[in-house]
Design an enzyme around this catalytic site. Structure first.
Site, PDB file in Angstrom:
ATOM      1  CE  LYS A  80       5.931   3.212 -16.321  1.00  0.00           C
ATOM      2  NZ  LYS A  80       4.404   2.687 -15.778  1.00  0.00           N
ATOM      3  N   PRO A  98      13.286   6.003 -13.528  1.00  0.00           N
ATOM      4  CG  PRO A  98      16.011   5.792 -13.919  1.00  0.00           C
ATOM      5  CD  PRO A  98      14.597   5.941 -13.110  1.00  0.00           C
TER       6      PRO A  98
END
Lengths: 505, 499
Positions: A80, A98
């Site tokens: 992830k 992010p």
């Protein structure tokens, strides 16, 4: 002092929180601090919080000495690189939060100030294009970061999506190998010491009593010890975070798993999409005064990409925290301590933070008030920080298509958050404390992703000159894009590194 | 969008003014902003020391630290030696370095505590290379290699404030700061905005700017006189309100340290520069006269001293540091007796913070309030650190020390103390000026022993721990002998022709 050391630690509840606690205590205490017992009942289901994590999970696994590939295989994990938020600031929006910064400081001034200036110069590249984690995620790419600090591949971190029940089972094996005693049974009564109200023992169905010096309540929302026995009290935050239910339903994978979580805002809440190796985790978090369970379930089912592989399950919760996470000889870890919706994948982190703080303030049988107070203060700070970060997602919206979103946009928010938003809006300066979980990049992602654009940039940006910005930013963007393109696809990274043995088991 | 600031006026007087000017000029290089420094450069004589954090400041300036040291006759310091805070006259070192390394995630001092509580006197200082270097008069630059013990040391500087200010002025002027060699005597305020409108020089010239830095020292010409921002008085926490300084031409003892010794009516410190040593004595004017203080100081020094120079210390800080278009840095912002809480480093930190929050012409109050919030923490941390010494001292053998026994302890320091007294744990925030080891050194040095050490200490095999601790101590001993002597190091740095 040794004679005051704890001899019996009792963990109540065997979900993710219980087994994470048991595993870490068995590792750190190393059999030198009495017995660790975990009581759980096969009759009680676990909520299986989490599924999506943040990069701090790596420190936890590393401390346990877990092999990454083995753990990923055992939990059907994927990588992830961030979380995508769809329809939050406005309908039709999509931005990624992010796990890696935007650009690089220039002359001691944070990159986003230069980016802010670039907008005035007519440049229109979104800030995400300067974060390698962001670009790689959106291109479905992954490789492990580099430890070489000069390399652009060192500019991101990563976390996992995993099956939380499988993670709990994996940690159970780990803990049991290190001497944790698992006791099967349902707790039917709790006995308090008459003199000081400490928990003396818990009674299992069948009559058996289990004594303990320290009790760790991992019993979930109900708070079997911390609330039902000790009546600690709960601080309700639903005026800031009004969602109070969730419906969860897993589905078949129909596409390769992407290396990011997705959170899509709906009419009165949001839906999660968490890609695992063997299935897709889906769910819908909503506000019951705006949406019925049936409506919420129908929406969740309508958005599934593949066939549902289990019945939808509705969970009820009240966002907030226990007034004291540590009360007398009882510490609430996990949902018994408080609940914050999984919008930023913080549930497992809050468990991890509680365990880490427990180890820093580890008691003996004297249970000093100063240690307990400091633990509670520390956990409150962590919960409030996450709370504020979540509220920002609801507050910073321009949506007015439903009453729910209108209410969110108009709600009053904690002063601590108000100060952060105003500061950023006026100056572009991100307020954060170095000890906090969310630092500059995290706040920036949400501010900018949800249209809080600073009025100004740092005036020192003008030292470099506009021509510098015109040249430099496209170069930085190209470097990021090239690095992302050189990474393997996420699917092949999983295949190479950690493909679970029976992906559809 | 608001306009950038075009004209910045730094009202000098305080020794930090030229450094503030240099830093602002360097940060705004290439912009059209004009920077003016008003300072007659007369009141800067003295001595000061810096904390390791000031390295960030030199870096931000692009200042070559080596040339700063050689150009100003500065020396290095790796901490301070304390004696006399307790009746038993115990000595301890407050070094800038790390002590040992964590064992099984527990801070090293917990293992030292375990032995101390068992009456096995292990000395915290034995596990710090910086402390050992202080005792042996050695110095080396820290290493980047985490495997080297040299990576555990930090250092600050001891500087002559006049020469330091001159060097900063030179730098500032080279960076296009306009220096006006006279002092401001008054300031006017715009009625509607409450902003400073102009400052006036002795000859009547008015200097206008759109942003003002008040480095006028204790006069607080702008933040106090013109803007009437209140001052929080800390005499309930800190006893000293006077300081006297003398210099002697002593170059014998070039230890990389500040020596702090308590006396009947206060405490004194000795700071060694390359060509002289300065002694300062901090006392309470209501208990000890200036003459008495000077005498107590010269008594010890023995050799012919310069004329004693006295100054007042107004223990406390402003209620806020930034109001409107004016920021106070230096003694106009606050004043704390210099017990290892470097006013110079605090000013360096303040200007770095100011640059990171640099405003536009409207000076948005949101930005000012963030600056104030952070700066306030800095001052309060420093106050608590000094207050710790008085709180833990058990001396009561004179009026001064009796007065100290009656001082207050702030709620924040009380909290820290009660946590430490429980199990030797430290309440500490990542943005504090003093490191965890600074606190632990002081707490242990001042004999603040907890009821018990961390129970997790018992997890590790005691024999292995003892063995490890011995290894650390021996490694420290070996490493210190490999470090050059501080005087030799300085001589090398200054080159073949010593001053």
């Amino acid at each position: 002092m040794r004679d005051q050391n704890l001899q019996d630690i009792v963990i109540v509840g065997g979900g993710t929180a219980g087994w994470m606690t048991a595993a870490m205590l068995s590792q750190v205490l190393d059999g030198q601090m009495g017995r660790i017992r975990l009581i759980e009942s096969d009759q009680i289901g676990t909520v299986g919080v989490g599924e999506a994590t943040i990069p701090t999970i790596q420190a936890f696994n590393k401390k346990l000495g877990i092999d990454e590939a083995e753990f990923m295989r055992a939990t059907n994990a994927t990588f992830k690189l961030g979380i995508e938020f769809v329809n939050w600031g406005r309908m039709g929006d999509a931005y990624l939060h992010p796990f890696g910064p935007y650009g690089k400081d220039i002359n001691g001034v944070a990159f986003h100030h230069y980016w802010r200036r670039s907008l005035e110069l007519g440049m229109d590249t979104p800030i995400g294009a300067y974060s390698l984690a962001n670009v790689a995620a959106k291109r479905d790419r992954f490789r492990h970061p580099s430890s070489e600090s000069q390399s652009i591949l060192s500019t991101y971190a990563y976390a996992y999506h995993f099956d939380a029940s499988q993670y709990a089972s994996y940690l159970r094996q780990y803990a049991e190998r290190r001497g944790v005693n698992r006791t099967e049974g349902k707790i039917v009564d709790v006995t308090l010491r008459p003199d000081d109200g400490f928990i003396e023992s818990v009674q299992l169905d069948g009559g058996r009593k289990v004594r303990g010096d320290l009790f760790i309540d991992c019993s979930g929302f109900r708070g079997l010890l911390i609330e039902e026995a000790l009546e600690t009290g709960y601080e309700d935050w639903s005026h800031w975070l009004p969602c109070d239910r969730a419906v969860a339903v897993p589905s078949e994978n129909v596409v390769d798993p992407s290396p990011y979580t997705r959170a899509t805002a709906g009419d009165a809440g949001w839906q999660w999409r968490i890609p695992l190796q063997h299935r897709m985790g889906n769910g819908h978090v909503y506000c019951s005064s705006h949406l019925s369970d049936d409506e919420a379930t129908a929406t969740a089912l309508a958005h599934l990409e593949g066939d549902a592989i289990a019945e939808p399950r509705v969970l009820r919760f009240t966002t907030g925290q226990r007034k004291q996470m540590w009360n007398r000889n009882c510490i609430a870890i996990g949902l018994s301590g408080g609940f914050l919706e999984p919008l930023e994948s913080t549930s497992i982190w809050l468990i991890q933070a509680a365990i880490a703080l427990l180890l820093q303030r580890f008691p003996d049988r004297n249970f000093d008030a100063a240690d307990i107070e400091d633990y509670n203060r520390g956990m409150r700070r962590r919960f409030e920080e996450v709370r504020d970060f979540l509220i920002l997602h609801y507050k910073a919206t321009q949506r007015s298509d439903t009453d729910f979103w209108k209410d969110c946009a108009n709600m009053s928010i904690p002063d601590s958050l108000q100060r952060r938003i105003e500061m950023f809006g006026k100056s572009g300066h991100v307020i954060f404390h170095p000890a906090e979980l969310f630092i500059e990049t995290n706040w920036l992602a949400i501010y900018l992703g949800q249209h809080i654009l600073p009025e100004t940039c740092d005036p020192r940006v003008h030292c470099a000159g506009d021509d510098f910005i015109r040249q430099r930013l496209p170069q930085m963007q190209a470097v990021v894009a090239a690095a992302a393109d050189e990474m393997p696809s996420h699917a092949s990274a999983i295949e190479q590194f950690c493909r679970a043995k029976a992906p559809h088991a | 969008m608001p306009e950038p600031l075009q004209s910045i006026v730094i009202v000098g007087g305080d020794e930090c003014a030229p450094a503030v000017a240099a830093c602002i000029a360097n940060s705004l290089r290439g912009t059209s902003a004009k920077i003016t420094l008003l300072d007659d450069m007369s009141g800067h004589s003295g001595v000061a020391s810096t904390l390791p954090q000031s390295t960030d400041f030199y870096k931000l300036l692009g200042f070559n630290e080596r040339s700063l040291v050689t150009g100003t006759g500065a020396t290095f310091k790796m901490g301070a030696e304390h004696s006399g805070w307790l009746r038993n006259n115990r000595r301890f070192i407050q070094s800038f370095g790390e002590h040992g390394t964590p064992i099984r995630l527990l801070p090293f001092h917990q293992y030292v505590l375990k032995h101390q509580l068992a009456d096995d006197a292990k000395n915290f200082d034995d596990y710090s290379l910086a402390s050992a270097a202080i005792l042996k008069g050695r110095f080396a630059y820290p290493s980047d290699d985490p495997n080297s013990l040299l990576s555990t040391i930090r250092y600050g500087l001891q500087v002559d404030t006049q020469r330091f200010a001159d060097a900063m002025l030179k730098y500032a002027v080279a960076a296009d700061v306009k220096h006006i060699g006279s002092s401001a005597i008054s300031a006017s305020v715009q009625a509607d905005s409450g902003f400073i409108a102009a400052v006036t020089l002795a000859d009547g010239t008015a200097i206008e700017g759109d942003f003002y830095i008040d480095c006028s020292g204790e006069r607080a010409l702008l933040i106090g006189d013109a803007l009437s921002v209140g001052y929080q008085n800390w005499s309930a926490f800190l006893p000293c309100d006077r300081r006297v300084r003398i210099s002697i031409n002593d170059v014998q003892d070039l230890s990389p340290t500040t020596r702090i010794v308590t006396k009947r009516d206060g405490w004194s410190r000795r700071m060694q520069l390359i060509d002289r040593a300065d002694f300062e004595f901090f006392y309470n004017g209501a208990i000890c006269s200036d003459e008495d203080a000077a005498q107590q100081l010269t008594q010890d020094v023995g050799t012919s001293a310069s004329l004693p120079e006295h100054r007042q210390i107004r223990a406390g800080r402003r209620e806020s540091f930034w109001r409107g278009n004016c920021v106070a840095i230096g003694r106009s912002a606050g004043d704390i007796e210099s017990l290892e809480v470097s006013a110079m480093s605090r000013a360096h930190g303040a200007v770095i913070r100011l640059m990171s929050l640099w405003p536009h012409i409207n000076c948005d109050p949101v930005i000012a309030s963030e600056y104030n919030r952070l700066t306030l923490l800095d001052y309060d941390h420093a106050r608590d650190f000094v207050s710790l010494f008085y709180t833990l001292s058990d001396r009561d053998d004179s009026d001064f020390w009796k007065h100290c026994q009656s001082l207050q302890t702030s709620a924040t320091l009380q909290y820290r103390l009660s946590l430490f007294r429980s199990r030797g744990r430290l309440s500490w925030d990542a943005d504090e000026i003093f490191s965890k080891d600074n606190w632990v050194s002081a707490l242990l040095g001042l004999n603040c022993l907890p009821r018990a050490c961390d129970p997790l200490v018992d997890v590790a095999d005691p024999e292995l721990v003892s063995q490890f601790m011995d290894e650390v101590r021996q490694a420290v001993r070996a490493a210190v002998d490999d470090m050059p002597r501080h005087d030799a190091f300085l001589k090398d740095l200054h080159g073949p022709a010593p001053r």
